[in-house]
Design a protein around this motif. Sequence first.
Motif, PDB file in Angstrom:
ATOM      1  N   GLU A   5       0.832  -1.203   0.000  1.00 49.76           N
ATOM      2  CA  GLU A   5       0.000   0.000   0.000  1.00 49.76           C
ATOM      3  C   GLU A   5       0.866   1.252   0.000  1.00 49.76           C
ATOM      4  OE1 GLU A   5      -2.177  -2.728   3.130  1.00 49.76           O
ATOM      5  OE2 GLU A   5      -0.109  -2.154   2.686  1.00 49.76           O
ATOM      6  N   CYS A  21      -2.600   0.267  -3.969  1.00 44.98           N
ATOM      7  CA  CYS A  21      -2.084  -1.026  -3.520  1.00 44.98           C
ATOM      8  C   CYS A  21      -1.687  -1.828  -4.752  1.00 44.98           C
ATOM      9  CB  CYS A  21      -3.132  -1.772  -2.720  1.00 44.98           C
ATOM     10  SG  CYS A  21      -2.687  -3.474  -2.304  1.00 44.98           S
ATOM     11  N   TRP A  35     -10.259  -3.055   0.533  1.00 44.72           N
ATOM     12  CA  TRP A  35      -9.665  -2.204   1.558  1.00 44.72           C
ATOM     13  C   TRP A  35     -10.436  -2.407   2.859  1.00 44.72           C
ATOM     14  CZ3 TRP A  35      -5.228   0.493   0.889  1.00 44.72           C
ATOM     15  CH2 TRP A  35      -4.801   0.717  -0.417  1.00 44.72           C
ATOM     16  N   ARG A  37     -10.088  -1.230   7.220  1.00 44.72           N
ATOM     17  CA  ARG A  37      -9.429  -0.271   8.106  1.00 44.72           C
ATOM     18  C   ARG A  37      -9.643  -0.694   9.547  1.00 44.72           C
ATOM     19  NH1 ARG A  37     -13.263   5.116   7.184  1.00 44.72           N
ATOM     20  NH2 ARG A  37     -15.108   4.361   8.333  1.00 44.72           N
ATOM     21  N   LEU A  79      -8.094   3.402  -3.803  1.00 43.46           N
ATOM     22  CA  LEU A  79      -9.202   3.843  -2.963  1.00 43.46           C
ATOM     23  C   LEU A  79      -9.174   5.357  -2.933  1.00 43.46           C
ATOM     24  CD1 LEU A  79     -11.543   2.940  -1.083  1.00 43.46           C
ATOM     25  CD2 LEU A  79      -9.943   3.280   0.825  1.00 43.46           C
ATOM     26  N   TYR A  92      -5.240   1.669   7.200  1.00 44.13           N
ATOM     27  CA  TYR A  92      -5.956   1.100   6.057  1.00 44.13           C
ATOM     28  C   TYR A  92      -5.134  -0.039   5.459  1.00 44.13           C
ATOM     29  CZ  TYR A  92      -9.480   4.750   6.115  1.00 44.13           C
ATOM     30  OH  TYR A  92     -10.526   5.571   6.478  1.00 44.13           O
ATOM     31  N   TYR A  93      -5.802  -1.163   5.268  1.00 42.42           N
ATOM     32  CA  TYR A  93      -5.136  -2.356   4.761  1.00 42.42           C
ATOM     33  C   TYR A  93      -5.722  -2.772   3.424  1.00 42.42           C
ATOM     34  CZ  TYR A  93      -3.493  -2.949   9.569  1.00 42.42           C
ATOM     35  OH  TYR A  93      -2.900  -2.760  10.788  1.00 42.42           O
ATOM     36  N   CYS A  94      -4.863  -3.147   2.526  1.00 44.07           N
ATOM     37  CA  CYS A  94      -5.255  -3.759   1.270  1.00 44.07           C
ATOM     38  C   CYS A  94      -5.298  -5.275   1.476  1.00 44.07           C
ATOM     39  CB  CYS A  94      -4.233  -3.392   0.194  1.00 44.07           C
ATOM     40  SG  CYS A  94      -4.502  -4.128  -1.417  1.00 44.07           S
TER      41      CYS A  94
END
Length: 120
Positions: A5, A21, A35, A37, A79, A92-94
């Motif tokens: 990311e 990402c 995505w 979070r 995003l 925030y995670y992919c």
Amino acid sequence: VQLVESGGGSVQAGGPLTLSCVASGYTYGDNCLAWFRQSPGKEREGVAQIGSDDTTRFGDSVKGRFTISRDNAKNTVFLQMNQLQPNDTAMYYCAARHWQCTVVPSDFDYWGQGTQVTVS
């Protein structure tokens, strides 16, 4: 498979921010890029998802403000976040999974390291 990311940072309330990402070694067949979070003390929350057929799904708290898109040629998911509010502050995670999208984090096979978004 590796997800990386980028694009996190600090932004004032009402402003925009776009996360990216890059997914390497992954995007073949039916798949879902998403995505999530997570804020301290809270469960991981689904933000947005996009399938290999470009079908999208958004969490209720971001509908109308966030957009998800993907560039298959570059194995990248984006995003775009607009009208950011302090309660959007989170890591925030992919994430990626084979087959169709779900909203359950544990259904996802691969995760990035996360990128911090802070809204003040």
